[in-house]
Write an enzyme that holds these catalytic residues in place. Structure first.
Site, short mmCIF file in Angstrom:
data_model
loop_
_atom_site.label_atom_id
_atom_site.label_comp_id
_atom_site.label_asym_id
_atom_site.label_seq_id
_atom_site.Cartn_x
_atom_site.Cartn_y
_atom_site.Cartn_z
N PRO A 16 0.83 -1.20 0.00
CA PRO A 16 0.00 0.00 0.00
C PRO A 16 0.87 1.26 0.00
O PRO A 16 2.03 1.21 0.42
CB PRO A 16 -0.78 -0.12 1.30
CG PRO A 16 0.07 -0.97 2.19
CD PRO A 16 0.78 -1.92 1.29
N SER A 263 7.54 4.54 9.38
CA SER A 263 7.62 3.49 8.37
C SER A 263 6.27 2.83 8.15
O SER A 263 5.34 3.02 8.92
CB SER A 263 8.65 2.45 8.78
OG SER A 263 8.07 1.55 9.69
N LYS A 264 6.20 2.05 7.08
CA LYS A 264 4.98 1.30 6.77
C LYS A 264 4.61 0.40 7.94
O LYS A 264 3.46 0.18 8.23
CB LYS A 264 5.21 0.42 5.54
CG LYS A 264 5.22 1.18 4.24
CD LYS A 264 5.09 0.25 3.06
CE LYS A 264 5.05 1.09 1.78
NZ LYS A 264 4.70 0.33 0.61
N ARG A 265 5.64 -0.15 8.56
CA ARG A 265 5.38 -1.10 9.65
C ARG A 265 4.84 -0.42 10.89
O ARG A 265 4.30 -1.08 11.78
CB ARG A 265 6.66 -1.88 9.98
CG ARG A 265 6.98 -2.95 8.96
CD ARG A 265 8.35 -3.54 9.20
NE ARG A 265 9.39 -2.52 9.12
CZ ARG A 265 9.88 -2.07 7.96
NH1 ARG A 265 9.43 -2.53 6.82
NH2 ARG A 265 10.81 -1.14 7.94
#
Ligand code: GLU
Length: 506
Positions: A16, A263-265
């Site tokens: 995403p 971050s994405k995480r």
């Protein structure tokens, strides 16, 4: 601006789109529109191992939700396509051959095992192995092997093509945001540009496409700054330096603590979404999005626009049109922008307050329908106008107004204990009579009549008012009591008070 402005947003469909990516797209878009230019979406999917099904569509839907309009892309069309790199393979092949022929790139045959062994040897000597102008002289490549050896290897073995970084050159580069950057080419390594599977790496494909798509400005995240020298050298190697785009590397988006990149995480871990839309990965993992969390796209965009840029004025609320007018790369900050979720909520609240009551009522009515409640839009509009200042999101309107749509099923015990004293039922019955007899059922008239009764009988104002409120709402909260009565209407008010008298007195 000397040339036609053409900018691109070039995400890799590996998952995403992170809000940092949305901000990059936004700044590109604002810059293009400010200068009457074009905004291009190019999908960089050369790394097939990292390709994630659905990511391209997610990126397109996200930009659309944000109001970022694409001038050229696989869907929008355009004269510079294909706009997805996996469909441009033949183009890259042609150009890599050109680089090999001009001596700017070379074949390398070292296997991963061989390179690993070298790395380990270097480590033992407390050194770091780099494939560069120094080591390439001792490695297995077309610079060291004979023509025959190279030809045999090309047909029988895996190979890569590496860029031949010029030795000991002082490179002077310019970044619109960061100014002049100097680097000695001896600090660079001979990056892989092409692999024997026929696919280019990011660096090669990116440069060729930016050139062929006549990109005027490369506006991208700071994480690409270390790649800039290689990119500039590639332009030179191709002989394209006179048409080289200008570069602008945007500051990082930092975690709320200011420590490290958002971050994405970080996803839902930090208590807020890091993606514009809800995402469901092919493996079933999900992540929440701003849209589904009730954010208005214009509020989200306004919030994001100020993470790394400022207009130089006190103004905080900007429509997309105003952002386009005000935006400039010179006002983009160099240092990282700290993410602040409370500020995101604040923006949404500001946008909610600016919406007309009718617009909000229509949005709220959708939510009500989902709860199985259908009500007259006029009634919903009146309620919205009464409670909207208590809500920051459309999905908070319900908790502020549910009592307009359903009778309370419970009464706040604390309030009952504190306010519902001996004999209150009798007094509420008198109030029911007064209300029943009102022919003018306006808020002010209800107010005046009830207050008069309380004052004439020297009753405890707080006790009566709170008992009425708890009967109608179930708790001590909510907007002006007399507006609630007016909106509920005579019969509903009477019913609710009677029910409360019966239930509580039991
Ligand atoms: N494909 C790269 C990315 O995913 C593009 C970087 C660039 O804009 O050059 O961010």
């Amino acid at each position: 601006m000397k040339k036609n402005v053409r900018v691109r947003f070039a995400p890799s469909p590996t998952g995403p789109l992170h809000i940092g990516g949305v901000r990059t797209a936004l700044y590109n878009y604002l810059f293009a529109k400010k200068h009457g230019g074009k905004f291009i979406l190019r999908i960089e999917d050369t790394d097939r191992n990292r390709f994630v099904e659905g990511a391209k569509e997610y990126i397109e839907e996200s930009l659309e939700w944000c109001g970022i309009k694409i001038d050229e892309s696989t869907n929008a069309g355009g004269n510079f396509g294909p706009y997805i790199q996996s469909e441009r393979k033949d183009i890259y092949k042609k150009y890599i051959n050109e680089l090999i022929e001009s001596g700017n790139a070379y074949y390398a045959f070292d296997t991963s095992d061989e390179l690993d062994t070298l790395r380990k040897q270097y480590e033992l000597e407390k050194k770091v192995f780099v494939y560069n102008s120094e080591t390439r002289k001792r490695l297995k490549n077309s610079l060291t092997l004979s023509k025959e050896e190279v030809n045999t290897k090309l047909t029988n073995e895996n190979f890569v093509v590496r860029f031949k970084i010029p030795e000991n050159e002082q490179l002077i580069m310019n970044d619109v945001i960061r100014g002049e950057i100097l680097i000695n080419t001896n600090t660079l390594d001979d990056k892989i540009l092409f692999k024997s599977d026929g696919m280019p790496t990011y660096h090669l494909a990116n440069i060729i496409d930016d050139h062929l798509m006549e990109i005027s400005h490369v506006i991208r995240g700071e994480e690409w700054l270390p790649s800039m020298p290689l990119h500039v050298l590639l332009y030179k190697a191709f002989g394209w330096e006179n048409n080289m785009p200008e570069f602008a590397h945007l500051p990082l988006l930092l975690k709320p603590t200011g420590n490290g990149k958002l971050s994405k995480r970080d996803g839902d871990k930090l208590g807020f979404p890091v993606f514009p839309l809800f995402w469901k990965a092919p493996n079933g993992d999900t992540a929440s999005g701003y849209k589904e969390n009730g954010y208005f796209p214009d509020a989200f965009i306004n919030f994001l626009s100020l993470l790394g840029w400022n207009s130089g004025t006190e103004q905080e609320i900007f429509s997309m049109e105003e952002l386009i007018q005000a935006f400039s790369l010179e006002k983009v900050n160099k240092s990282g922008a700290r993410f602040d979720h409370d500020k995101a909520k604040w923006f949404n609240n500001q946008y909610l307050q600016k919406k007309s009551d009718l617009e909000l009522a229509n949005l709220f009515s959708e939510e009500l329908k989902e709860k199985g409640i259908s009500s007259n839009i006029g009634y919903i509009t009146e309620i919205v106008s009464l409670i909207k200042e208590r809500a920051g999101f459309v999905n908070e309107l319900w908790s502020q107004s549910f009592f307009f749509f359903e009778k309370p099923t419970e009464y706040d015990k604390k309030i009952i204990k504190k306010r519902w004293k001996e004999g209150i039922g009798e007094k509420l019955k008198n109030i029911v009579l007064i209300i029943d007899n009102l022919s003018n059922f306006s808020r002010d008239n209800i107010h005046d009549s009830v207050i008069k009764y309380i004052e004439d009988n020297e009753l405890n104002m707080g006790q009566i008012m709170n008992s009425m409120r708890v009967s109608l709402v179930g708790s001590a909260s909510g907007p002006d009591l007399f507006r609630i009565i007016e909106l509920l209407g005579k019969q509903e008010t009477i019913d609710r008070i009677n029910i409360a008298i019966e239930k509580v007195n039991k």
